[in-house]
Write an enzyme that holds these catalytic residues in place. Structure first.
Site, PDB file in Angstrom:
ATOM      1  N   LYS A  41       0.833  -1.209   0.000  1.00 58.75           N
ATOM      2  CA  LYS A  41       0.000   0.000   0.000  1.00 58.75           C
ATOM      3  C   LYS A  41       0.866   1.256   0.000  1.00 58.75           C
ATOM      4  CE  LYS A  41      -4.065  -1.860   2.370  1.00 58.75           C
ATOM      5  NZ  LYS A  41      -5.010  -1.700   3.501  1.00 58.75           N
ATOM      6  N   GLY A  85      -7.973   5.208  -0.216  1.00 57.31           N
ATOM      7  CA  GLY A  85      -8.987   4.900  -1.222  1.00 57.31           C
ATOM      8  C   GLY A  85      -8.629   3.792  -2.193  1.00 57.31           C
ATOM      9  N   TYR A 101      -2.897  -9.640   3.260  1.00 57.01           N
ATOM     10  CA  TYR A 101      -4.092  -9.324   2.490  1.00 57.01           C
ATOM     11  C   TYR A 101      -5.241 -10.236   2.902  1.00 57.01           C
ATOM     12  CZ  TYR A 101      -7.285  -8.465  -1.374  1.00 57.01           C
ATOM     13  OH  TYR A 101      -8.385  -8.140  -2.110  1.00 57.01           O
ATOM     14  N   HIS A 103     -16.492  -4.641   5.190  1.00 62.87           N
ATOM     15  CA  HIS A 103     -16.129  -3.291   5.631  1.00 62.87           C
ATOM     16  C   HIS A 103     -17.109  -2.916   6.738  1.00 62.87           C
ATOM     17  CE1 HIS A 103     -15.523   1.238   4.632  1.00 62.87           C
ATOM     18  NE2 HIS A 103     -16.185   1.117   5.763  1.00 62.87           N
ATOM     19  N   ARG A 106     -14.302  13.014   9.448  1.00 59.80           N
ATOM     20  CA  ARG A 106     -15.409  13.890   9.032  1.00 59.80           C
ATOM     21  C   ARG A 106     -16.724  13.157   9.271  1.00 59.80           C
ATOM     22  NH1 ARG A 106     -13.853  11.079   4.433  1.00 59.80           N
ATOM     23  NH2 ARG A 106     -15.587   9.949   3.485  1.00 59.80           N
ATOM     24  N   VAL A 121     -21.350  10.338   4.463  1.00 54.40           N
ATOM     25  CA  VAL A 121     -22.631  10.257   3.745  1.00 54.40           C
ATOM     26  C   VAL A 121     -23.625   9.359   4.497  1.00 54.40           C
ATOM     27  CG1 VAL A 121     -23.721   9.371   1.636  1.00 54.40           C
ATOM     28  CG2 VAL A 121     -21.617  10.705   1.461  1.00 54.40           C
TER      29      VAL A 121
HETATM   30  C1  MV4 Z   1      -7.224  -4.080   2.489  1.00 57.44           C
HETATM   31  C2  MV4 Z   1      -8.013  -5.132   1.978  1.00 57.44           C
HETATM   32  C3  MV4 Z   1      -7.646  -6.418   2.329  1.00 57.44           C
HETATM   33  N1  MV4 Z   1      -6.545  -6.631   3.103  1.00 57.44           N
HETATM   34  N2  MV4 Z   1      -6.148  -4.350   3.259  1.00 57.44           N
HETATM   35  C4  MV4 Z   1      -9.176  -0.595  -0.039  1.00 57.44           C
HETATM   36  C5  MV4 Z   1      -9.140   0.876   0.147  1.00 57.44           C
HETATM   37  C6  MV4 Z   1      -8.640   1.141   1.511  1.00 57.44           C
HETATM   38  N3  MV4 Z   1      -9.662   1.786   2.293  1.00 57.44           N
HETATM   39  C7  MV4 Z   1      -8.254  -0.183   2.073  1.00 57.44           C
HETATM   40  N4  MV4 Z   1      -8.723  -1.174   1.164  1.00 57.44           N
HETATM   41  C8  MV4 Z   1      -8.538  -2.488   1.421  1.00 57.44           C
HETATM   42  N5  MV4 Z   1      -7.488  -2.808   2.220  1.00 57.44           N
HETATM   43  C9  MV4 Z   1      -5.821  -5.590   3.533  1.00 57.44           C
HETATM   44  N6  MV4 Z   1      -4.740  -5.829   4.291  1.00 57.44           N
HETATM   45  C10 MV4 Z   1      -9.102  -4.813   1.185  1.00 57.44           C
HETATM   46  C11 MV4 Z   1      -9.361  -3.488   0.892  1.00 57.44           C
HETATM   47  C12 MV4 Z   1     -10.491  -3.222   0.043  1.00 57.44           C
HETATM   48  C13 MV4 Z   1     -11.638  -2.599   0.547  1.00 57.44           C
HETATM   49  C14 MV4 Z   1     -11.737  -2.196   1.868  1.00 57.44           C
HETATM   50  C15 MV4 Z   1     -12.876  -1.563   2.328  1.00 57.44           C
HETATM   51  C16 MV4 Z   1     -13.949  -1.351   1.462  1.00 57.44           C
HETATM   52  C17 MV4 Z   1     -13.869  -1.733   0.167  1.00 57.44           C
HETATM   53  C18 MV4 Z   1     -12.717  -2.360  -0.319  1.00 57.44           C
HETATM   54  C19 MV4 Z   1     -12.648  -2.765  -1.639  1.00 57.44           C
HETATM   55  C20 MV4 Z   1     -11.525  -3.359  -2.121  1.00 57.44           C
HETATM   56  C21 MV4 Z   1     -10.437  -3.577  -1.279  1.00 57.44           C
END
Ligand code: MV4
Length: 401
Positions: free
Chosen positions: A112, A118, A156, A162, A245, A248
């Site tokens: 990352k 995002g 990962y 979420h 913040r 929505v």
């Molecule tokens: C992750 C993940 C899986 N494992 N980290 C995507 C954007 C950022 N907010 C963090 N994200 C993610 N981080 C690890 N270690 C999967 C995502 C992710 C995701 C997270 C929240 C809401 C939607 C998402 C869509 C794709 C990937």
């Protein structure tokens, strides 16, 4: 009162801080609420507001900054005692460190952008053989999007949900978590449906997550309304980031708690104590939000234009938040969200049934909207069961192609 910012372009109007500050001066406003748009997480804007002697209805600029990048927010969450995704809290010096982490903790891992957010600049790596290419492209994207190429590595999670926690904190050291929300129904990081409380979560996990969110917030001296994002998988949850913040989807929390979050924000900015203690927060029933967007429902391309008919639903347990009306012109260059339809019920099933009715009664004419997709999802067996992962919607849409 409304004040025209003037200008022809974005930079000359709603991104023009001088024009905004001038409107604040002319109006005599004693406080500024930034909404949830461009300025809500801009620490320099917050500093400018307070230097004018005007109250900022938002968090301290230092807290915005500390939660504003991935690595410093992970360090803060860890310091506070909230679980973070297994991984590093230092910049990776090269592909070898990523390989070492993968061999030690197992694949897949993700790389990352340290100063990102995002999902941009995030690379999933399935095996040691993919590390060199993934590292180079993560660095390249980080540099292109965020101006800095530092990256770090995490385990990962392949099918998480979420789940986020709404909280409020005042200037007297009180921080209270208000509810969880599940926002897994998303496409390309655009949320489509949110609900509160997060379904299919044990009471123990819900409370532990709430308390972890409070710890992360306290670690940065957080004040005002904020949201801590977690990923949840197999009964475990991990801090992902904090949104400093109002969001929505905040109304789903309001519907199940009776807390007026914006009123609470204003009280906090005025230096008052929170109107509630943790034991006063009572979660009751279930709420669902469908974001209504002006777009082609299955191709997701914007559908701007004149709304020739706007017929929002109503009735018990139904809330519509929108700025549009019959005759409203949806401009082409802004966010495509034209409203939010929310339902409340004593149970998730009642909230779902009310949403089906609300969406069936609703009509928007003159432009395309995603109403049909929402109607479909409210009958989708997996969505109805609750607890689908962040990948579910994209998988379902791919199957409809
Ligand atoms: C992750 C993940 C899986 N494992 N980290 C995507 C954007 C950022 N907010 C963090 N994200 C993610 N981080 C690890 N270690 C999967 C995502 C992710 C995701 C997270 C929240 C809401 C939607 C998402 C869509 C794709 C990937």
């Amino acid at each position: 009162e409304a004040y025209a910012l003037g200008g022809q372009t974005a930079a000359e109007s709603y991104l023009n801080t001088d024009a905004i500050l001038d409107a604040i001066r002319r109006s005599g406003a004693d406080a500024v609420h930034p909404g949830y748009g461009f300025f809500s997480e801009n620490a320099d804007f917050a500093r400018q507001i307070t230097s004018e002697g005007v109250a900022w209805i938002g968090p301290p600029p230092e807290a915005i900054d500390e939660m504003g990048d991935k690595v410093s927010s992970r360090i803060a969450a860890q310091r506070g005692g909230a679980p973070i995704v297994p991984g590093t809290t230092e910049f990776a010096r090269g592909p070898d460190e990523i390989r070492q982490f993968g061999e030690q903790h197992g694949w897949p891992v993700c790389i990352k952008a340290a100063f990102g957010g995002g999902g941009r600049g995030m690379k999933v790596v399935q095996s040691a053989a993919e590390v060199d290419d993934a590292f180079a492209s993560a660095q390249r994207e980080a540099k292109a999007f965020f101006g800095r190429d530092e990256v770090y590595v995490e385990r990962y999670l392949t099918w998480p949900r979420h789940v986020e926690v709404q909280l409020v904190g005042d200037a007297h050291g009180n921080v209270v978590w208000v509810s969880t929300r599940d926002c897994s129904a998303q496409r390309r990081h655009q949320k489509l449906i949110e609900e509160a409380p997060a379904p299919a979560l044990s009471d123990e996990v819900e409370r532990a997550m709430g308390e972890a969110a409070v710890k992360a917030a306290k670690a940065v001296g957080y004040q005002n309304a904020g949201t801590v994002e977690f990923i949840y998988q197999d009964g475990e949850f991990f801090f992902l980031e904090m949104n400093t913040r109002l969001q929505v989807e905040h109304p789903v929390t309001e519907l199940i708690t009776g807390v007026d979050l914006v009123q609470e924000q204003i009280r906090i900015a005025a230096g008052e104590k929170l109107s509630l203690r943790q034991r006063d927060v009572v979660l009751r029933g279930h709420a669902i939000e469908c974001r209504i967007n002006a777009e082609d429902p299955y191709r997701f391309v914007p559908s701007p234009g004149r709304i020739t008919g706007w017929h929002p639903p109503g009735g018990p347990g139904i809330r519509v938040d929108s700025h549009v009306y019959t005759g409203y012109f949806v401009p082409p260059h802004y966010d495509s969200m034209i409203g939010k339809v929310l339902t409340y019920g004593d149970t998730r099933d009642q909230a779902l049934r009310r949403m089906r009715i609300a969406l069936s009664e609703m009509a928007v004419e003159g432009i395309q909207t995603n109403l049909a997709l929402h109607r479909d999802l409210m009958f989708d067996a997996n969505f109805v069961a609750g607890g689908t992962s962040i990948h579910y919607l994209e998988k379902k849409l791919a199957g409809l192609q």
